[in-house]
Design a protein around this motif. Structure first.
Motif, PDB file in Angstrom:
ATOM      1  N   VAL A   1      -4.055   3.576  -7.549  1.00  0.00           N
ATOM      2  CA  VAL A   1      -3.734   3.571  -6.125  1.00  0.00           C
ATOM      3  C   VAL A   1      -3.842   2.120  -5.650  1.00  0.00           C
ATOM      4  N   HIS A   2      -2.762   1.622  -5.055  1.00  0.00           N
ATOM      5  CA  HIS A   2      -2.750   0.216  -4.618  1.00  0.00           C
ATOM      6  C   HIS A   2      -2.109   0.107  -3.251  1.00  0.00           C
ATOM      7  N   GLU A   3      -2.756  -0.597  -2.334  1.00  0.00           N
ATOM      8  CA  GLU A   3      -2.198  -0.843  -1.009  1.00  0.00           C
ATOM      9  C   GLU A   3      -1.865  -2.320  -0.877  1.00  0.00           C
TER      10      GLU A   3
ATOM     11  N   ALA B   1       4.263  -5.489   3.418  1.00  0.00           N
ATOM     12  CA  ALA B   1       5.297  -4.626   2.838  1.00  0.00           C
ATOM     13  C   ALA B   1       6.418  -5.473   2.232  1.00  0.00           C
ATOM     14  N   SER B   2       6.119  -6.157   1.147  1.00  0.00           N
ATOM     15  CA  SER B   2       7.071  -7.032   0.471  1.00  0.00           C
ATOM     16  C   SER B   2       8.104  -6.214  -0.304  1.00  0.00           C
ATOM     17  N   VAL B   3       9.366  -6.547  -0.100  1.00  0.00           N
ATOM     18  CA  VAL B   3      10.430  -5.836  -0.810  1.00  0.00           C
ATOM     19  C   VAL B   3      10.352  -6.116  -2.312  1.00  0.00           C
ATOM     20  N   GLY B   4      10.318  -7.406  -2.678  1.00  0.00           N
ATOM     21  CA  GLY B   4      10.303  -7.769  -4.093  1.00  0.00           C
ATOM     22  C   GLY B   4       9.092  -7.232  -4.827  1.00  0.00           C
ATOM     23  N   ALA B   5       7.916  -7.310  -4.206  1.00  0.00           N
ATOM     24  CA  ALA B   5       6.706  -6.803  -4.848  1.00  0.00           C
ATOM     25  C   ALA B   5       6.779  -5.291  -5.011  1.00  0.00           C
ATOM     26  N   THR B   6       7.288  -4.599  -4.007  1.00  0.00           N
ATOM     27  CA  THR B   6       7.464  -3.144  -4.115  1.00  0.00           C
ATOM     28  C   THR B   6       8.351  -2.810  -5.305  1.00  0.00           C
ATOM     29  N   GLU B   7       9.463  -3.532  -5.430  1.00  0.00           N
ATOM     30  CA  GLU B   7      10.413  -3.264  -6.517  1.00  0.00           C
ATOM     31  C   GLU B   7       9.775  -3.527  -7.878  1.00  0.00           C
TER      32      GLU B   7
ATOM     33  N   ALA C   1       5.525   0.728 -12.838  1.00  0.00           N
ATOM     34  CA  ALA C   1       4.773   1.987 -12.830  1.00  0.00           C
ATOM     35  C   ALA C   1       5.525   3.138 -13.488  1.00  0.00           C
ATOM     36  N   THR C   2       6.852   3.001 -13.643  1.00  0.00           N
ATOM     37  CA  THR C   2       7.610   4.108 -14.236  1.00  0.00           C
ATOM     38  C   THR C   2       7.173   4.384 -15.669  1.00  0.00           C
ATOM     39  N   LEU C   3       6.689   3.354 -16.379  1.00  0.00           N
ATOM     40  CA  LEU C   3       6.263   3.527 -17.776  1.00  0.00           C
ATOM     41  C   LEU C   3       4.745   3.430 -17.937  1.00  0.00           C
ATOM     42  N   ALA C   4       4.011   3.411 -16.805  1.00  0.00           N
ATOM     43  CA  ALA C   4       2.551   3.363 -16.883  1.00  0.00           C
ATOM     44  C   ALA C   4       1.996   4.754 -17.200  1.00  0.00           C
ATOM     45  N   LYS C   5       0.797   4.776 -17.748  1.00  0.00           N
ATOM     46  CA  LYS C   5       0.147   6.065 -18.048  1.00  0.00           C
ATOM     47  C   LYS C   5      -0.499   6.598 -16.771  1.00  0.00           C
ATOM     48  N   GLY C   6      -0.126   7.815 -16.389  1.00  0.00           N
ATOM     49  CA  GLY C   6      -0.724   8.413 -15.207  1.00  0.00           C
ATOM     50  C   GLY C   6       0.093   8.171 -13.938  1.00  0.00           C
ATOM     51  N   THR C   7      -0.547   8.400 -12.819  1.00  0.00           N
ATOM     52  CA  THR C   7       0.127   8.368 -11.526  1.00  0.00           C
ATOM     53  C   THR C   7      -0.233   7.100 -10.747  1.00  0.00           C
ATOM     54  N   THR C   8       0.775   6.484 -10.183  1.00  0.00           N
ATOM     55  CA  THR C   8       0.583   5.322  -9.312  1.00  0.00           C
ATOM     56  C   THR C   8       0.960   5.704  -7.885  1.00  0.00           C
ATOM     57  N   VAL C   9       0.107   5.358  -6.938  1.00  0.00           N
ATOM     58  CA  VAL C   9       0.406   5.556  -5.519  1.00  0.00           C
ATOM     59  C   VAL C   9       0.440   4.175  -4.869  1.00  0.00           C
ATOM     60  N   LEU C  10       1.611   3.781  -4.403  1.00  0.00           N
ATOM     61  CA  LEU C  10       1.787   2.468  -3.783  1.00  0.00           C
ATOM     62  C   LEU C  10       1.854   2.642  -2.268  1.00  0.00           C
ATOM     63  N   LYS C  11       0.851   2.098  -1.580  1.00  0.00           N
ATOM     64  CA  LYS C  11       0.767   2.228  -0.124  1.00  0.00           C
ATOM     65  C   LYS C  11       1.248   0.945   0.560  1.00  0.00           C
ATOM     66  N   ASN C  12       1.679   1.094   1.799  1.00  0.00           N
ATOM     67  CA  ASN C  12       2.299   0.001   2.563  1.00  0.00           C
ATOM     68  C   ASN C  12       3.484  -0.572   1.795  1.00  0.00           C
TER      69      ASN C  12
ATOM     70  N   ILE D   1       9.635   9.836  -9.408  1.00  0.00           N
ATOM     71  CA  ILE D   1       9.236   9.055  -8.232  1.00  0.00           C
ATOM     72  C   ILE D   1       9.523   9.862  -6.985  1.00  0.00           C
ATOM     73  N   SER D   2       8.631   9.771  -6.005  1.00  0.00           N
ATOM     74  CA  SER D   2       8.856  10.407  -4.707  1.00  0.00           C
ATOM     75  C   SER D   2       8.362   9.479  -3.603  1.00  0.00           C
ATOM     76  N   GLY D   3       8.871   9.688  -2.397  1.00  0.00           N
ATOM     77  CA  GLY D   3       8.397   8.931  -1.242  1.00  0.00           C
ATOM     78  C   GLY D   3       9.189   7.689  -0.909  1.00  0.00           C
ATOM     79  N   GLU D   4      10.267   7.406  -1.652  1.00  0.00           N
ATOM     80  CA  GLU D   4      11.056   6.208  -1.342  1.00  0.00           C
ATOM     81  C   GLU D   4      11.627   6.311   0.075  1.00  0.00           C
ATOM     82  N   GLY D   5      11.665   5.183   0.759  1.00  0.00           N
ATOM     83  CA  GLY D   5      12.103   5.183   2.151  1.00  0.00           C
ATOM     84  C   GLY D   5      10.962   5.406   3.127  1.00  0.00           C
ATOM     85  N   THR D   6       9.756   5.676   2.589  1.00  0.00           N
ATOM     86  CA  THR D   6       8.556   5.774   3.416  1.00  0.00           C
ATOM     87  C   THR D   6       7.590   4.681   2.968  1.00  0.00           C
ATOM     88  N   SER D   7       6.434   4.602   3.639  1.00  0.00           N
ATOM     89  CA  SER D   7       5.480   3.542   3.313  1.00  0.00           C
ATOM     90  C   SER D   7       4.577   3.902   2.131  1.00  0.00           C
ATOM     91  N   THR D   8       4.705   5.114   1.595  1.00  0.00           N
ATOM     92  CA  THR D   8       3.916   5.518   0.425  1.00  0.00           C
ATOM     93  C   THR D   8       4.837   6.059  -0.659  1.00  0.00           C
TER      94      THR D   8
END
Length: 422
Positions: A158-160, A164-170, A176-187, A208-215
């Motif tokens: 879980v990382h906040e 809300a950087s576009v490049g960092a989010t991307e 995270a798509t190939l990481a082990k387990g679940t990643t929750v990206l906030k802000n 992946i879920s939540g795209e277009g929102t802040s989480t």
């Protein structure tokens, strides 16, 4: 060095086709590094930045081919030969840093030069680094390169983000798509280009879920497969050309435009007295009742007013009735177009991150110099509305973000030509 000669000649009317989004395509291309299978992009824009990203991917050993006059990009990263992105390529373009997350996720290591790009602020990599370190990466800055490794692979977390950087989010989402387990990206950033990236990654097998929102939530998978994906419409090119009838008068239809991509921008145009309506083919913009009204603008992350349309909006406000205040909150040093506009008779005062513009009835043509990508097109817009001739020099910036500018503007009646340099 090439220049563009613009002669103001009244209202513009007709249709302008809008290309696929530069910023989306530059994000989608590094996604090929996440899989051994082919990734094909359609509706790709034909720009120098796309060629730079192509060269970067090829330097890593990826196969990249431009098909159908460059509007289709076919890629394969089945046999990469390097995980090092060299300075000589990366320095040319900020988006080059987007290979960091995919390389680290797939190979457990990456060496990426600190990036370059337009001179509109520092735009550091700290938010990218913090996010990847949260996933277990070890990153060290040495000799101008980020040396990243994840010997045991990346792990969900879980990382906040602090911003809300576009490049960092991307970068973080791709990693995270190939990481082990679940990643929750906030802000997380909410831009349409991120939604487009997630749609492509999902086609490749990402969860992946939540795209277009802040989480945004990413459930890591073992591998991704190939896919074909259409690049979303370029909302910045769309907004730029929406300003042509606003600043010159007339009525122009933007083919492929969508209101949802530019809603905050449309609000400002309508407040200024410009009409915007949806059609079967896109958006229609018209200004038929004299000068526009001055409106204030504050740049913000999506869905706020885009920083990449601030310079163009300033050009419009130079001819508006009244005084407008434009506040730049995303990048420092992004009013370099203001002195050039004043050469054309504009009345602009800049104090830090705020520009106060008092509209004039008529701009005057003058020799001006482009300082960055969006500034260059703002000067062309101003030239379209000015009396006499405007020569815009250093237009190589323009080629990074706008395809066939002269052809598209000529198509709606503009008097514009590109002058080849010696």
């Amino acid at each position: 060095m090439d220049s563009i000669l613009v002669t103001g000649n009244g209202p513009l009317n007709g249709q302008i086709p809008i290309a696929g989004a530069k910023n989306a395509c530059l994000t989608l291309m590094p996604a090929t590094l996440l899989s051994e299978e082919p990734l094909t992009l359609t509706n790709a824009p034909r720009l120098s930045d796309i060629k730079t990203m192509t060269a970067l991917l090829q330097s890593l050993g990826a196969e990249v081919s431009a098909l159908q006059d460059g509007q289709v990009i076919a890629m394969s990263s089945h046999d990469l030969t390097s995980q090092t992105a060299d300075y000589d390529i990366v320095r040319k373009m900020r988006a080059s840093n987007l290979v960091l997350g995919p390389l680290l996720a797939r190979f457990g290591q990456a060496v990426v030069s600190l990036p370059g790009g337009c001179a509109i602020g520092a735009r550091p990599m700290d938010l990218h680094v913090e996010g990847l370190e949260a996933l277990g990466a070890e990153i060290e800055l040495k000799d101008g390169y980020l040396h990243a490794k994840a010997p045991g692979g990346l792990k969900g977390a879980v990382h906040e983000m602090r911003f809300a950087s576009v490049g960092a989010t991307e970068n973080i989402v791709m990693a995270a798509t190939l990481a082990k387990g679940t990643t929750v990206l906030k802000n997380a950033a909410r831009e349409p280009e991120i939604v487009d990236l997630v749609e492509c990654l999902r086609k490749m097998g990402a969860q992946i879920s939540g795209e277009g929102t802040s989480t945004i939530e990413i459930q890591g998978v073992d591998r991704l497969h190939g896919a074909t994906h259409q690049v979303v419409t370029d909302r910045i090119e769309l907004g730029t050309y929406m300003l042509t009838p606003a600043i010159c008068g007339g009525e122009v239809e933007l083919l492929g435009g969508r209101m949802s991509l530019v809603s905050s921008f449309v609000e400002k145009l309508e407040a200024a007295g410009v009409s915007v309506s949806e059609t079967e083919k896109g958006l229609k913009v018209a200004r038929k009742n004299g000068r526009v009204r001055a409106v204030g603008v504050v740049t913000e992350p999506f869905p706020g007013f885009p920083t990449d349309l601030q310079a163009q909006m300033m050009a419009l406000m130079c001819t508006a009735e009244g005084t407008s205040v434009l506040e730049e909150r995303i990048f420092e040093n992004r009013f370099m177009h203001a002195p050039e506009l004043t050469r054309m008779g504009a009345q602009i005062e800049v104090h830090g991150g705020t520009a106060t513009v008092t509209g004039v009835e008529q701009l005057k043509g003058a020799p001006v110099m482009a300082t960055d990508l969006r500034a260059s097109v703002s000067l062309i817009l101003a030239g379209l509305a000015a009396e006499g001739e405007t020569t815009v020099s250093r237009v190589y910036h323009l080629d990074r973000g706008y395809e066939h500018v002269v052809r598209k503007l000529e198509g709606v009646g503009a008097k514009i030509e590109r002058i080849k340099g010696e």
